[in-house]
Design an enzyme around this catalytic site. Structure first.
Site: not given
Ligand code: KIV
Length: 283
Positions: A40-41, A79, A109, A111, A178
């Site tokens: 989600d980055s 994510d 994924k 969090e 992280e």
């Molecule tokens: O969103 C993302 O890119 C991430 C990684 C930094 C692990 O969660």
């Protein structure tokens, strides 16, 4: 999944890289990444948003489909964005199903630690592979007081281990750790029976992940980079140089040159010119 388990059993580090579209996934695949993460980055690095809280499940789905088309052998994970899984395990499962069915990636994924165990259990029970994410969880940056290293105190480190064990127990097949001191991430890794993927968590994890634009240097000078990032290239400089040269060559008419044009048989050209000359003058 079996390939990843084998790497873990052999003690061979698992490589993971983010990708957000067809070209970035294509290059990650060609480089032999074991896993591609639609992180989600993408909110910040691809969509220019302020932080990850703005990106929606529908946004993620579009990018997942694009990544999935390029990934042949890498295991793809997306994510779950903020707001798409925290309300209830049912909500989490519904979002995870959309990611798999509509996004065409292979796992999700999410969090969070112990508190997310019921959601992880619900999703994995439905047969969807889950990667956990503990330590610094950027979706909760407001509650964490910003991007801070986690697990630096005995209590913090114990909480991290408790979270890792709960996420594993709930069925996650892998856990991203992280921004945690290297020694703590190593001990947590040793206590688990699933692989850990570190980002800012030292070399004792079972694998590593980085954000592609960070490690490839695809950003303008002056941008903040976390301490743990190693910049392997300067894609921004190379793209800038190429685009500036293209601009100059268009302005000076150096581009396109003859080799960039399509030829026409001379007799056809003569005939065409004649036909044009015979046309009535424009009034
Ligand atoms: O969103 C993302 O890119 C991430 C990684 C930094 C692990 O969660």
């Amino acid at each position: 999944m079996q390939t990843l388990r084998n790497l873990y059993k052999k003690g061979e580090p698992i490589t993971m890289l983010t990708a957000y579209d067809f070209p970035s996934a294509h290059v990650a695949e060609a480089a032999g990444m074991d896993m591609i993460l639609v992180g989600d980055s993408l909110a910040m690095v691809t969509l220019g948003m302020q932080d990850t809280s703005e990106v929606t499940l529908d946004d993620m789905l579009l990018h997942c489909r694009s990544v999935a088309r390029a990934a042949q052998s890498a295991f793809t994970v997306s994510d779950l964005p903020m707001g798409s899984y925290e309300v209830s395990p049912e909500q989490a499962l519904q979002s995870a199903i959309r990611i798999i069915k509509e996004g065409r990636v292979q796992g999700i994924k999410l969090e969070g630690g112990e508190e997310m165990a019921p959601a992880i259990k619900r999703i994995t029970t439905a047969g969807i592979p889950v990667v956990g994410h503990i330590g610094l969880t950027p979706q909760r940056q407001n509650a964490l007081g910003g991007f801070r290293v986690q697990g630096k105190s005995t209590a913090g480190a114990l909480k991290l281990l408790k979270d890792a064990l709960a996420v594993q127990e709930a069925g996650a097949f892998m856990i991203v750790i992280e921004a945690v001191p290297a020694e703590i991430a190593k001990i947590v890794t040793e206590k688990l029976s699933v692989p850990t993927i570190g980002i800012g968590a030292g070399n004792g994890c079972s694998g590593q992940v980085l954000v592609q634009v960070d490690m490839a240097g695809n950003f303008p000078p002056g941008r903040f980079l976390p301490k743990f990032v190693k910049q392997y290239a300067n894609v921004w400089d190379e793209a800038l140089r190429a685009i500036q040269q293209y601009r100059e060559e268009v302005k000076s008419r150096a581009y396109p040159a003859e080799q960039h044009t399509y030829p026409m048989p001379e007799e056809e050209l003569v005939e065409f010119r004649k036909a044009v000359d015979e046309m009535p003058e424009k009034k």
